[in-house]
Write an enzyme that holds these catalytic residues in place. Structure first.
Site, PDB file in Angstrom:
ATOM      1  N   LYS A  84       0.853  -1.183   0.000  1.00 25.21           N
ATOM      2  CA  LYS A  84       0.000   0.000   0.000  1.00 25.21           C
ATOM      3  C   LYS A  84       0.888   1.231   0.000  1.00 25.21           C
ATOM      4  O   LYS A  84       1.990   1.230   0.564  1.00 25.21           O
ATOM      5  CB  LYS A  84      -0.895   0.030   1.241  1.00 25.21           C
ATOM      6  N   VAL A 188     -20.383   1.288  -5.269  1.00 25.55           N
ATOM      7  CA  VAL A 188     -20.518  -0.145  -5.000  1.00 25.55           C
ATOM      8  C   VAL A 188     -21.919  -0.466  -4.479  1.00 25.55           C
ATOM      9  O   VAL A 188     -22.576  -1.400  -4.961  1.00 25.55           O
ATOM     10  CB  VAL A 188     -19.450  -0.623  -4.001  1.00 25.55           C
TER      11      VAL A 188
END
Length: 365
Positions: A84, A188
């Site tokens: 990340k 989403v």
């Protein structure tokens, strides 16, 4: 910093601090594991407001997120470890093309050990810029060889997790007639609502943004809305609760209020603290670990490295159903929570690959 070398606290392979005075770039790239392959994970662009030392907060965030990506990618069956990156700063104020290009050069300097993508504060158009300086960039636009909006397969994957949860809880993977509450109908959540309507479920939604709710209601007249999340989670007859907004949705206050028998949603880091999974289990609520069921997006962007093929990526995302069932069955067999079972499945997959660092990803032509 000794936590970096402790497996029970992190055990990260590499942490890179990046600084480019000319553009103002300050970034952290954390690689947790490359046992399964090159680390894959998004780029978060965040200001860390209120932190007296934002660099320390950024490092902590990058470390935690990278470890989570190792587990998510392992459960998704990807040939990728976890990584990340965090760019420090308010993206609305300091994000520039030059800064993104400087960031891309830092990622490229790792030679493919880390493959980047979108996260909070970064978007498809940003990845198109980063890709100009770094071939190990996913989450690009279709015009630039990418997959575009990763929420498409994220929503599809959450649906597979719900079907698995329904099968484990009620003996039938069908969702027809089930009442599902969705908190958060952004990209989403909105797509998930459409899947559920098509599956014959009764859908109830809420969102802090009235326009987001209105869009879902306009698209699906059978969907109903309630005022807020507290109203949603206490709805009589709710079968499945789907947190699809911010993290920390499940905490000491909300868990006692839940009426649903299953929790399965797209939000990251749904458990506010360790022990919430025990509270859910004590109430007989089946929890589908978020990083197990929301991995459709990372599956979608990972497919870009081979030259994106939607059908191939969707078939891979469909495997979330089997993975979720494996987690539920292991939890039941070992007398542990699904959250702990998911960790063990991910850890076993990483361990089985050995500890040899993965080879660099080969960018598509």
């Amino acid at each position: 910093m000794t936590a970096l070398f402790a497996a029970d606290q992190g055990g990260h392979e590499q942490v890179v601090l990046c600084q480019d005075p000319a553009t103002g770039l300050r970034a952290v790239i954390a690689i947790h594991s490359t046992a399964l392959g090159p680390a894959l994970g998004g780029t978060r662009f965040h200001a860390y407001p209120g932190a007296p030392r934002p660099e320390e907060a950024a490092v902590r965030d990058a470390l935690a997120l990278a470890r989570g990506m190792s587990y998510k990618n392992a459960l998704a069956g990807l040939a990728h470890g976890g990584g990340k990156a965090v760019i420090i700063g308010d993206p609305g104020r300091v994000k520039t093309e030059e800064l993104l290009l400087a960031y891309g050069r830092f990622v490229a300097s790792l030679g493919g050990r880390y493959v980047t993508a979108c996260d909070v504060g970064t978007y498809v158009e940003d990845m198109d810029v980063v890709a100009r300086a770094c071939p190990w960039t996913t989450g690009r636009s279709p015009a630039n060889g990418g997959a575009g909006d990763s929420s498409v397969l994220t929503a599809f994957g959450v649906l597979q997790g719900m079907r698995a949860a329904a099968q484990h809880r009620w003996g039938d993977a069908g969702l027809a007639g089930r009442t599902v509450g969705i908190a958060g109908v952004g990209k989403v959540g909105r797509l998930l609502a459409g899947h559920l309507v098509e599956a014959g479920a009764r859908v109830v939604v809420t969102d802090v943004r009235a326009d987001a709710v209105r869009r879902v209601l306009d698209e699906h007249p059978r969907v109903t809305a309630v005022a807020d999340t507290d109203t949603l989670i206490t709805t009589h007859g709710l079968d499945i609760y789907a947190p699809c907004a911010l993290g920390g949705a499940l905490d000491d206050r909300t868990v006692p209020l839940l009426t649903a028998g299953v929790v399965c949603g797209a939000a990251n880091n749904q458990l506010a603290h360790p022990g919430v999974d025990d509270a859910l289990a004590a109430r007989g609520i089946l929890y589908a670990p978020d990083y197990a069921v929301n991995s459709g997006g990372v599956i979608q962007v990972a497919d870009e490295l081979a030259g994106f093929d939607f059908a191939r990526a969707k078939a891979k995302a469909a495997e979330i159903h089997a993975t979720a069932l494996e987690i539920f069955e292991r939890a039941a067999a070992e007398g542990i929570t699904p959250a702990r079972a998911a960790d063990r499945v991910a850890q076993a997959r990483i361990a089985a690959a050995g500890r040899t660092p993965g080879a660099p990803a080969a960018p598509s032509a």
